[in-house]
Design an enzyme around this catalytic site. Structure first.
Site, PDB file in Angstrom:
ATOM      1  N   ASN A   1       0.801  -1.235   0.000  1.00  0.00           N
ATOM      2  CA  ASN A   1       0.000   0.000   0.000  1.00  0.00           C
ATOM      3  C   ASN A   1       0.833   1.283   0.000  1.00  0.00           C
ATOM      4  OD1 ASN A   1       0.610  -0.910   2.592  1.00  0.00           O
ATOM      5  ND2 ASN A   1      -1.177   0.040   3.516  1.00  0.00           N
TER       6      ASN A   1
ATOM      7  N   GLY B   1       1.808  -5.552   7.532  1.00  0.00           N
ATOM      8  CA  GLY B   1       0.912  -6.262   6.616  1.00  0.00           C
ATOM      9  C   GLY B   1      -0.317  -6.746   7.356  1.00  0.00           C
ATOM     10  N   SER B   2      -0.871  -7.847   6.892  1.00  0.00           N
ATOM     11  CA  SER B   2      -2.144  -8.294   7.448  1.00  0.00           C
ATOM     12  C   SER B   2      -1.954  -8.993   8.790  1.00  0.00           C
ATOM     13  CB  SER B   2      -2.828  -9.239   6.462  1.00  0.00           C
ATOM     14  OG  SER B   2      -2.059 -10.414   6.333  1.00  0.00           O
ATOM     15  N   THR B   3      -2.997  -8.995   9.593  1.00  0.00           N
ATOM     16  CA  THR B   3      -2.945  -9.629  10.912  1.00  0.00           C
ATOM     17  C   THR B   3      -2.707 -11.141  10.810  1.00  0.00           C
ATOM     18  OG1 THR B   3      -4.187  -7.846  11.927  1.00  0.00           O
ATOM     19  CG2 THR B   3      -4.256  -9.954  13.063  1.00  0.00           C
TER      20      THR B   3
ATOM     21  N   GLY C   1       0.894 -11.656  10.132  1.00  0.00           N
ATOM     22  CA  GLY C   1       1.646 -11.234  11.316  1.00  0.00           C
ATOM     23  C   GLY C   1       1.655 -12.313  12.386  1.00  0.00           C
TER      24      GLY C   1
ATOM     25  N   CYS D   1      -3.652   0.917   6.521  1.00  0.00           N
ATOM     26  CA  CYS D   1      -3.912   0.195   7.778  1.00  0.00           C
ATOM     27  C   CYS D   1      -4.622   1.089   8.783  1.00  0.00           C
ATOM     28  CB  CYS D   1      -2.613  -0.363   8.348  1.00  0.00           C
ATOM     29  SG  CYS D   1      -1.289   0.828   8.345  1.00  0.00           S
TER      30      CYS D   1
ATOM     31  N   GLU E   1       6.817   2.609  15.220  1.00  0.00           N
ATOM     32  CA  GLU E   1       7.724   3.043  14.162  1.00  0.00           C
ATOM     33  C   GLU E   1       7.638   4.551  14.009  1.00  0.00           C
ATOM     34  OE1 GLU E   1       6.288   0.111  11.034  1.00  0.00           O
ATOM     35  OE2 GLU E   1       8.428  -0.330  11.126  1.00  0.00           O
TER      36      GLU E   1
HETATM   37  P1  NAP Z   1       0.193  -9.928   3.587  1.00  0.00           P
HETATM   38  O1  NAP Z   1      -0.007 -11.350   3.274  1.00  0.00           O
HETATM   39  O2  NAP Z   1       0.203  -9.548   5.013  1.00  0.00           O
HETATM   40  O3  NAP Z   1       1.546  -9.454   2.872  1.00  0.00           O
HETATM   41  C1  NAP Z   1       2.415  -8.449   3.376  1.00  0.00           C
HETATM   42  C2  NAP Z   1       3.855  -8.861   3.132  1.00  0.00           C
HETATM   43  O4  NAP Z   1       4.123 -10.099   3.778  1.00  0.00           O
HETATM   44  C3  NAP Z   1       4.184  -9.079   1.665  1.00  0.00           C
HETATM   45  O5  NAP Z   1       5.511  -8.694   1.414  1.00  0.00           O
HETATM   46  C4  NAP Z   1       4.033 -10.574   1.542  1.00  0.00           C
HETATM   47  O6  NAP Z   1       4.716 -11.117   0.440  1.00  0.00           O
HETATM   48  C5  NAP Z   1       4.617 -11.050   2.843  1.00  0.00           C
HETATM   49  N1  NAP Z   1       4.184 -12.384   3.249  1.00  0.00           N
HETATM   50  C6  NAP Z   1       3.054 -13.034   2.897  1.00  0.00           C
HETATM   51  N2  NAP Z   1       3.005 -14.246   3.480  1.00  0.00           N
HETATM   52  C7  NAP Z   1       4.136 -14.389   4.207  1.00  0.00           C
HETATM   53  C8  NAP Z   1       4.662 -15.414   5.033  1.00  0.00           C
HETATM   54  N3  NAP Z   1       4.018 -16.549   5.226  1.00  0.00           N
HETATM   55  N4  NAP Z   1       5.853 -15.223   5.626  1.00  0.00           N
HETATM   56  C9  NAP Z   1       6.517 -14.074   5.469  1.00  0.00           C
HETATM   57  N5  NAP Z   1       6.073 -13.064   4.686  1.00  0.00           N
HETATM   58  C10 NAP Z   1       4.879 -13.205   4.076  1.00  0.00           C
HETATM   59  O7  NAP Z   1      -0.888  -9.019   2.885  1.00  0.00           O
HETATM   60  P2  NAP Z   1      -1.538  -9.219   1.423  1.00  0.00           P
HETATM   61  O8  NAP Z   1      -1.733 -10.686   1.183  1.00  0.00           O
HETATM   62  O9  NAP Z   1      -0.779  -8.425   0.461  1.00  0.00           O
HETATM   63  O10 NAP Z   1      -2.946  -8.545   1.636  1.00  0.00           O
HETATM   64  C11 NAP Z   1      -3.961  -9.252   2.311  1.00  0.00           C
HETATM   65  C12 NAP Z   1      -4.772  -8.350   3.202  1.00  0.00           C
HETATM   66  O11 NAP Z   1      -3.915  -7.787   4.175  1.00  0.00           O
HETATM   67  C13 NAP Z   1      -5.379  -7.145   2.527  1.00  0.00           C
HETATM   68  O12 NAP Z   1      -6.615  -7.452   1.969  1.00  0.00           O
HETATM   69  C14 NAP Z   1      -5.483  -6.160   3.648  1.00  0.00           C
HETATM   70  O13 NAP Z   1      -6.672  -6.364   4.352  1.00  0.00           O
HETATM   71  C15 NAP Z   1      -4.350  -6.503   4.541  1.00  0.00           C
HETATM   72  N6  NAP Z   1      -3.178  -5.595   4.419  1.00  0.00           N
HETATM   73  C16 NAP Z   1      -2.863  -4.829   5.480  1.00  0.00           C
HETATM   74  C17 NAP Z   1      -1.782  -3.968   5.399  1.00  0.00           C
HETATM   75  C18 NAP Z   1      -1.417  -3.086   6.541  1.00  0.00           C
HETATM   76  O14 NAP Z   1      -0.619  -2.173   6.382  1.00  0.00           O
HETATM   77  N7  NAP Z   1      -1.948  -3.296   7.709  1.00  0.00           N
HETATM   78  C19 NAP Z   1      -1.025  -3.887   4.254  1.00  0.00           C
HETATM   79  C20 NAP Z   1      -1.334  -4.717   3.166  1.00  0.00           C
HETATM   80  C21 NAP Z   1      -2.425  -5.565   3.289  1.00  0.00           C
HETATM   81  P3  NAP Z   1       3.912 -11.346  -0.960  1.00  0.00           P
HETATM   82  O15 NAP Z   1       3.563 -10.004  -1.433  1.00  0.00           O
HETATM   83  O16 NAP Z   1       4.922 -12.029  -1.799  1.00  0.00           O
HETATM   84  O17 NAP Z   1       2.742 -12.205  -0.616  1.00  0.00           O
END
Ligand code: NAP
Ligand code: MG
Length: 507
Positions: A168, A244-246, A249, A300, A478
């Site tokens: 984002n 990233g996502s909960t 996390g 977020c 942060e």
């Molecule tokens: P995500 O799965 O949390 O991805 C964020 C980062 O983590 C990306 O770089 C991702 O890599 C990496 N990642 C994914 N799975 C991982 C794992 N098992 N181990 C280590 N790193 C991992 O988020 P998303 O799938 O892009 O989005 C899903 C939902 O998350 C969205 O619909 C939104 O609701 C939420 N989101 C929240 C935030 C926030 O700032 N709070 C930001 C983005 C999304 P890849 O890109 O290669 O998968």
């Protein structure tokens, strides 16, 4: 120092110059060992922008070794702090010189509006300047000791950090992570989101141009499930910082616990925006509008749950909906565009699915609630800014993070009751209060369970303000001075200088 690896991403006339980006390991551009690549897109148009080297586990291993070697045997953390500070300022300076190019690449790869990208890149620059200053004054202390003893706290960098970031705010998140970590003397491996890898790679190249030694900053574009997972489990990584996502996390926390890594998690949110009856109406309408729709709601700390006092509800909503309908969507490079595209087709479907669920559950879609097909941008991912009213607390749209331009609105009558409802969420990242009563502002701010409370402010953070969550929005802060401590260990050095030797066993 690998000055040779930097080069512009666009020509002077704004054409894409580079159609392929390699990963950055040990100060060099490298293709993956397996030679794999993936495509990255412009989400506003659906066009392929470039190919990217796809990191696999053996590439991740190389990055870990490079970062480890730079930390264990390199000079970066041994530099006088003023020298590290100068390099951080130099990164900011180069980013400023290349501002237009960075903005352009950020817009192309994320679909966000040019205005949003400009603000975010300015902030990324200021992050480096902020930590360039903050680290200089960040020091250990001398502690009071019994006679003859001397003790001081020596602050030391925590080591090699894996920094996993979302799509984002691609370059801003990279800056939030890299700046405090390298200011502290750590080495880092950035894992950008697969959807938006370009500007993190450019920033890594700029770090080298500015004088960051090889191996101190590395960038691994690749799947989170593969290389992200590999880094999180790796014994030689000392810290993981994740945004990233909960659910991701939680997964990271569990895996990182096996080697007791230090972790910082900045996760999702469902932030309340409370408009009291004594609010300045114009400011509250404008600020609430920005609070949900900036960055197309993909934020977020988006204020996605709005509570409006019943005595002003009709007037407020009339203005809020009218202004929502005035928001311009379209070519992200057009300066009049307020909202850019949604990041991907999958995310567009998720958003639409949430809105459908609200419809089926009996809520009212006051405006929006549909995918858009914009002329010339038919293959992009567009969603109308959406306001949902007549919701009940059990609805999915009220409980879950949507991460799109969708706000749910509820009425309230009583201050105590609205605080309780605002806190009725598993999240606790942002919150906003609109009131002209300073006493109320303070009273409510102190009762909200969230890491950030905005009082009559459309903005949630500047370099220097702590950013992070309560509850399942994560932990660690942060963007502030204290972040430096999350990249450092406090070593206690205890010495005895007494005149007589001590013989505790007496033998
Ligand atoms: P995500 O799965 O949390 O991805 C964020 C980062 O983590 C990306 O770089 C991702 O890599 C990496 N990642 C994914 N799975 C991982 C794992 N098992 N181990 C280590 N790193 C991992 O988020 P998303 O799938 O892009 O989005 C899903 C939902 O998350 C969205 O619909 C939104 O609701 C939420 N989101 C929240 C935030 C926030 O700032 N709070 C930001 C983005 C999304 P890849 O890109 O290669 O998968
Ligand atoms: Mg994911």
């Amino acid at each position: 120092m690998e000055k040779t690896i930097t080069s512009e991403a666009i020509t002077e006339t704004g054409e894409m110059k580079r159609k392929h980006y390699d990963m950055v390991i040990n100060g060099k551009r490298v293709a993956g060992a397996a030679g794999d690549t993936f495509e990255t897109f412009n989400p506003a148009t659906g066009e392929v922008l470039a190919t990217i080297a796809l990191a696999q586990e053996n590439d991740a291993e190389k990055a870990v070794q490079a970062a480890r070697d730079a930390f264990d045997h390199g000079k970066w953390r041994k530099y006088p702090v003023g020298k590290r500070s100068r390099v951080l300022n130099r990164i900011a300076e180069i980013m400023r010189q290349r501002f237009k190019e960075l903005v352009k690449m950020e817009v192309l790869n994320s679909g966000k509006s040019v205005g949003a990208a400009q603000v975010q890149i300015n902030q990324a620059i200021e992050d480096f300047e902020f930590y360039a200053g903050a680290i200089v004054g960040h020091r250990g202390k001398v502690n009071n000791m019994p006679y003859g003893f001397f003790n001081y706290t020596h602050k030391e960098p925590v080591g090699v950090c894996a920094q996993i970031i979302p799509w984002n705010y691609p370059i801003m998140m990279a800056a939030w992570k890299i700046a405090p970590a390298i200011a502290a003397g750590c080495s880092v491996i950035i894992k950008p989101a697969s959807l938006t890898p370009i500007t993190a790679i450019l920033l890594n190249e700029i770090c080298h141009e500015a004088g960051v030694p090889e191996g101190v900053v590395n960038t691994l574009p690749g799947s989170g499930a593969v290389v992200g997972d590999y880094l999180v489990k790796h014994e030689a990584i000392n810290k993981v910082a994740f945004t990233g996502s909960t659910p991701t996390g939680k997964d990271i926390m569990e895996k990182a616990s096996k080697t007791l890594k230090r972790i910082t998690l900045e996760l999702g949110g469902k932030s309340p925006n409370i408009v009291f009856e004594d609010a300045d109406m114009d400011a509250a309408v404008a600020g609430s509008l920005f609070g949900i729709f900036f960055n197309t709601g993909q934020s977020c700390e988006a204020r996605s749950r709005m509570f409006v006092h019943e005595s002003i509800y009709e007037t407020f909503m009339e203005q809020f909906i009218a202004k929502t309908e005035k928001l311009q969507l379209g070519d992200p490079f057009d300066k009049t565009t307020h909202l850019g595209s949604i990041i991907s087709k999958e995310q567009l479907e998720i958003i639409d699915g949430y809105v459908q669920s609200a419809r089926e559950a009996g809520a009212t879609i006051a405006t929006g609630g549909k995918k858009l097909h914009l002329e010339g941008l038919e293959n992009g991912h567009w969603y109308a800014p959406t306001v949902i009213t007549d919701v009940t607390p059990d609805m999915k749209v009220v409980q879950e993070e949507i991460f799109g331009p969708v706000v749910v609105v509820e009425k309230f009558t009583d201050e105590k009751d609205v605080i309780q409802r605002a806190n009725d969420t598993t999240y606790g990242l942002g919150s906003a209060i609109w009131t002209t009563d300073q006493g109320r502002a303070t009273r409510v701010a102190h009762q909200i369970q969230a890491g950030i409370v905005m009082v009559n402010s459309p903005f949630s953070a500047f370099p220097g303000t702590p950013f992070g969550g309560y509850k399942q929005s994560g932990f660690g802060r942060e963007l502030c001075v204290e972040t430096l401590d999350l990249y450092m260990e406090d070593k206690s050095v205890l010495a005895y200088y007494g005149a007589k030797p001590i013989n505790p066993f007496g033998v």
